[in-house]
Design a protein around this motif. Structure first.
Motif, PDB file in Angstrom:
ATOM      1  N   ASP A   1       7.944  -2.040  -3.297  1.00 50.02           N
ATOM      2  CA  ASP A   1       9.286  -1.955  -3.895  1.00 50.02           C
ATOM      3  C   ASP A   1       9.332  -2.670  -5.248  1.00 50.02           C
ATOM      4  O   ASP A   1      10.011  -2.214  -6.181  1.00 50.02           O
ATOM      5  CB  ASP A   1      10.329  -2.558  -2.951  1.00 50.02           C
ATOM      6  CG  ASP A   1      10.540  -1.702  -1.701  1.00 50.02           C
ATOM      7  OD1 ASP A   1      10.105  -0.535  -1.687  1.00 50.02           O
ATOM      8  OD2 ASP A   1      11.148  -2.223  -0.731  1.00 50.02           O
TER       9      ASP A   1
ATOM     10  N   ALA B   1       6.274   5.396  -8.375  1.00 46.36           N
ATOM     11  CA  ALA B   1       7.511   6.168  -8.220  1.00 46.36           C
ATOM     12  C   ALA B   1       8.231   5.807  -6.930  1.00 46.36           C
ATOM     13  O   ALA B   1       9.456   5.780  -6.877  1.00 46.36           O
ATOM     14  CB  ALA B   1       7.200   7.667  -8.231  1.00 46.36           C
ATOM     15  N   ASP B   2       7.463   5.538  -5.881  1.00 46.32           N
ATOM     16  CA  ASP B   2       8.050   5.174  -4.595  1.00 46.32           C
ATOM     17  C   ASP B   2       6.987   4.440  -3.760  1.00 46.32           C
ATOM     18  O   ASP B   2       5.860   4.273  -4.207  1.00 46.32           O
ATOM     19  CB  ASP B   2       8.601   6.412  -3.866  1.00 46.32           C
ATOM     20  CG  ASP B   2       7.556   7.503  -3.701  1.00 46.32           C
ATOM     21  OD1 ASP B   2       6.340   7.209  -3.765  1.00 46.32           O
ATOM     22  OD2 ASP B   2       7.943   8.671  -3.509  1.00 46.32           O
ATOM     23  N   ARG B   3       7.394   4.019  -2.535  1.00 46.44           N
ATOM     24  CA  ARG B   3       6.448   3.289  -1.692  1.00 46.44           C
ATOM     25  C   ARG B   3       5.167   4.083  -1.433  1.00 46.44           C
ATOM     26  O   ARG B   3       4.069   3.524  -1.477  1.00 46.44           O
ATOM     27  CB  ARG B   3       7.095   2.938  -0.341  1.00 46.44           C
ATOM     28  CG  ARG B   3       8.007   1.732  -0.392  1.00 46.44           C
ATOM     29  CD  ARG B   3       8.417   1.312   1.030  1.00 46.44           C
ATOM     30  NE  ARG B   3       9.392   0.226   0.976  1.00 46.44           N
ATOM     31  CZ  ARG B   3       9.937  -0.366   2.039  1.00 46.44           C
ATOM     32  NH1 ARG B   3       9.586   0.036   3.262  1.00 46.44           N
ATOM     33  NH2 ARG B   3      10.802  -1.340   1.904  1.00 46.44           N
TER      34      ARG B   3
ATOM     35  N   THR C   1      14.794  -0.799   4.846  1.00 47.30           N
ATOM     36  CA  THR C   1      15.605  -1.030   3.637  1.00 47.30           C
ATOM     37  C   THR C   1      17.086  -1.238   3.948  1.00 47.30           C
ATOM     38  O   THR C   1      17.884  -1.403   3.024  1.00 47.30           O
ATOM     39  CB  THR C   1      15.460   0.148   2.643  1.00 47.30           C
ATOM     40  OG1 THR C   1      15.933   1.348   3.273  1.00 47.30           O
ATOM     41  CG2 THR C   1      14.017   0.342   2.210  1.00 47.30           C
TER      42      THR C   1
ATOM     43  N   GLU D   1       3.661   6.301  -3.217  1.00 44.97           N
ATOM     44  CA  GLU D   1       2.752   6.304  -4.368  1.00 44.97           C
ATOM     45  C   GLU D   1       2.094   4.933  -4.538  1.00 44.97           C
ATOM     46  O   GLU D   1       0.912   4.833  -4.872  1.00 44.97           O
ATOM     47  CB  GLU D   1       3.524   6.698  -5.635  1.00 44.97           C
ATOM     48  CG  GLU D   1       2.614   7.045  -6.800  1.00 44.97           C
ATOM     49  CD  GLU D   1       3.388   7.361  -8.081  1.00 44.97           C
ATOM     50  OE1 GLU D   1       4.160   8.338  -8.066  1.00 44.97           O
ATOM     51  OE2 GLU D   1       3.222   6.626  -9.071  1.00 44.97           O
TER      52      GLU D   1
ATOM     53  N   VAL E   1       7.756  -0.444  -7.780  1.00 43.60           N
ATOM     54  CA  VAL E   1       8.697   0.620  -8.144  1.00 43.60           C
ATOM     55  C   VAL E   1       9.719   0.077  -9.136  1.00 43.60           C
ATOM     56  O   VAL E   1      10.008   0.700 -10.173  1.00 43.60           O
ATOM     57  CB  VAL E   1       9.396   1.196  -6.886  1.00 43.60           C
ATOM     58  CG1 VAL E   1      10.515   2.160  -7.284  1.00 43.60           C
ATOM     59  CG2 VAL E   1       8.385   1.896  -5.977  1.00 43.60           C
TER      60      VAL E   1
END
Ligand code: AMP
Ligand code: FE
Ligand code: FE
Ligand code: ZN
Length: 288
Positions: free
Chosen positions: A146, A155-157, A24, A159, A149
Motif C-alpha cells: 500500500d 498500481a495496486d497490491r 482494508t 502489482e 502504491v
C-alpha cells in the motif's frame, strides 16, 4: 437440537480480514460487507491477532448474524509459510498469546528491514508504511504494498507483490514463525479448532506424511473451498479428509480492497460449522 448449542444460520464465511491485520476495512465494515453479500454467520480471522473480535461481534449481532471468533496463525514448515486458521480458542491462553506476540513483533522488525532495503533503491520510508497500517495492526507485506502504491511505485497490491515485493526482486526478508506442529498444538491446547488455510495453494501443499502428523497433533481439517487451491491438490486432500473424517471449510479470505476476493465466494456448510462449534472448548460463538 443439541442441548447447549444455539442455532446459527448459514450461509457461512469463516475467513475474513480487517484493518487489525492486512484487510482494508474496520471489522464492522467487513461484517457489513458480508451481510450485504447474504452471509448469516462469519468469522474474523486477522493474522496473529484477536484485537478485532469485539467490534466484529457487536456488528454481527446488531445485523442478526452469528460471529465465530477466529485468527489466521502464521506458521512455517521448512521453507514454506503455512497459515493455520484457528477458531473458538481461548484468547487469554498464555502460551498462545506469548507466541502470537512474538510473531507480531518479529513481523514488525522484518517489515522495517524490507523497507530499509527497498529504500536503498526507491523513494520509500518506514513512515510511508506506518501511514498505511492501523494502530496495533499485525504488519505485513500488504502494508508495504500500500505504501508503494501511495508513492506511485506500483498500481495496486497485486502489482507490488509481483514486482518489488516478490522474493526474486531481492528485498524479501522472512519473519519468525513457529513450525506448523507447534501452531496446531498451541491452538488445540487453547481449546481451539485448527484448520489449514488454502492448503492446496500453488507451492503450498505440505507432504501427506507431514499432514498426517499434524492430524495426530489435533489438526481438525482443511479449507478446501478457497480460490487459491488447485484442483489436483484438493483431490489429494479429499482422500485424507475421508480417511480421517476431517472438517472441510470454504471461505473467501476477504481483504477489503486489498484483494479481489469477495465475501461468500466460497462458503462452509452448516454441518461443518456445527462440527467446529462442537469440537471447540476455548470460547463460544456470539449469537444474535
Ligand atoms: P506476509 O505475511 O507479510 O509475508 O504477507 C503475506 C500476505 O500478503 C498474505 O496474508 C496475503 O493475504 C497477502 N498477499 C499475498 N499475495 C498478494 C497479492 N498478490 N495481492 C494482495 N495481497 C497478497
Ligand atoms: Fe492476508
Ligand atoms: Fe493466508
Ligand atoms: Zn487469510
Amino acid at each position: 437440537m443439541r442441548s447447549g448449542v444455539q442455532r446459527f444460520e448459514g450461509p457461512s464465511d469463516l475467513h475474513l480480514h480487517s484493518v487489525h491485520s492486512d484487510g482494508t476495512e474496520p471489522p464492522a465494515q467487513v461484517v457489513q460487507a458480508a451481510h450485504r453479500r447474504g452471509l448469516r454467520t462469519v468469522a474474523l480471522t486477522d493474522h496473529d491477532t484477536t484485537s478485532g473480535w469485539a467490534e466484529a461481534a457487536e456488528a454481527a449481532t446488531s445485523l442478526g448474524m452469528t460471529f465465530l471468533p477466529g485468527m489466521e496463525f502464521s506458521a512455517t514448515q521448512e521453507w514454506r509459510s503455512v497459515h493455520v486458521l484457528a477458531y473458538l480458542f481461548d484468547p487469554d491462553n498464555a502460551a498462545l498469546r506469548a507466541e502470537t506476540d512474538r510473531i507480531r513483533s518479529a513481523r514488525m522488525g522484518r517489515a522495517e528491514q524490507i523497507v530499509a532495503s527497498i529504500g536503498g533503491d526507491y523513494d520509500l520510508t518506514w513512515d510511508d508504511v506506518v501511514a498505511q497500517t492501523g494502530d496495533g495492526a499485525t504488519v505485513g507485506r500488504p502494508h508495504i504494498a500500500d505504501a508503494l502504491v501511495a508513492r506511485g511505485l506500483a498500481a495496486d497490491r497485486a502489482e507490488a507483490f509481483a514486482g518489488i515485493l516478490h522474493p526474486s526482486a531481492g528485498y524479501y526478508v522472512p519473519h519468525y514463525a513457529p513450525d506448523a506442529a507447534t501452531a496446531v498444538r498451541l491452538i488445540a491446547a487453547a481449546g481451539g479448532v485448527p484448520i489449514i488455510a488454502h492448503p492446496a495453494g500453488r507451492g503450498r501443499m505440505l507432504p501427506v506424511p507431514v499432514l498426517e502428523e499434524l492430524i495426530g497433533l489435533g489438526l481438525a481439517g482443511f479449507e478446501l473451498g478457497h480460490r487459491e487451491n488447485t484442483a489436483s491438490g484438493i483431490a489429494a486432500l479429499r482422500k485424507l479428509v475421508a480417511r480421517h473424517d476431517l472438517i472441510v471449510t470454504g471461505s473467501s479470505d476477504y481483504h477489503g480492497l486489498g484483494k479481489p476476493n469477495l465475501p461468500g465466494e466460497h462458503t462452509t456448510t452448516d454441518e461443518m460449522v456445527a462440527r467446529i462449534i462442537d469440537r471447540a472448548s476455548g470460547s463460544t460463538p456470539v449469537y444474535p
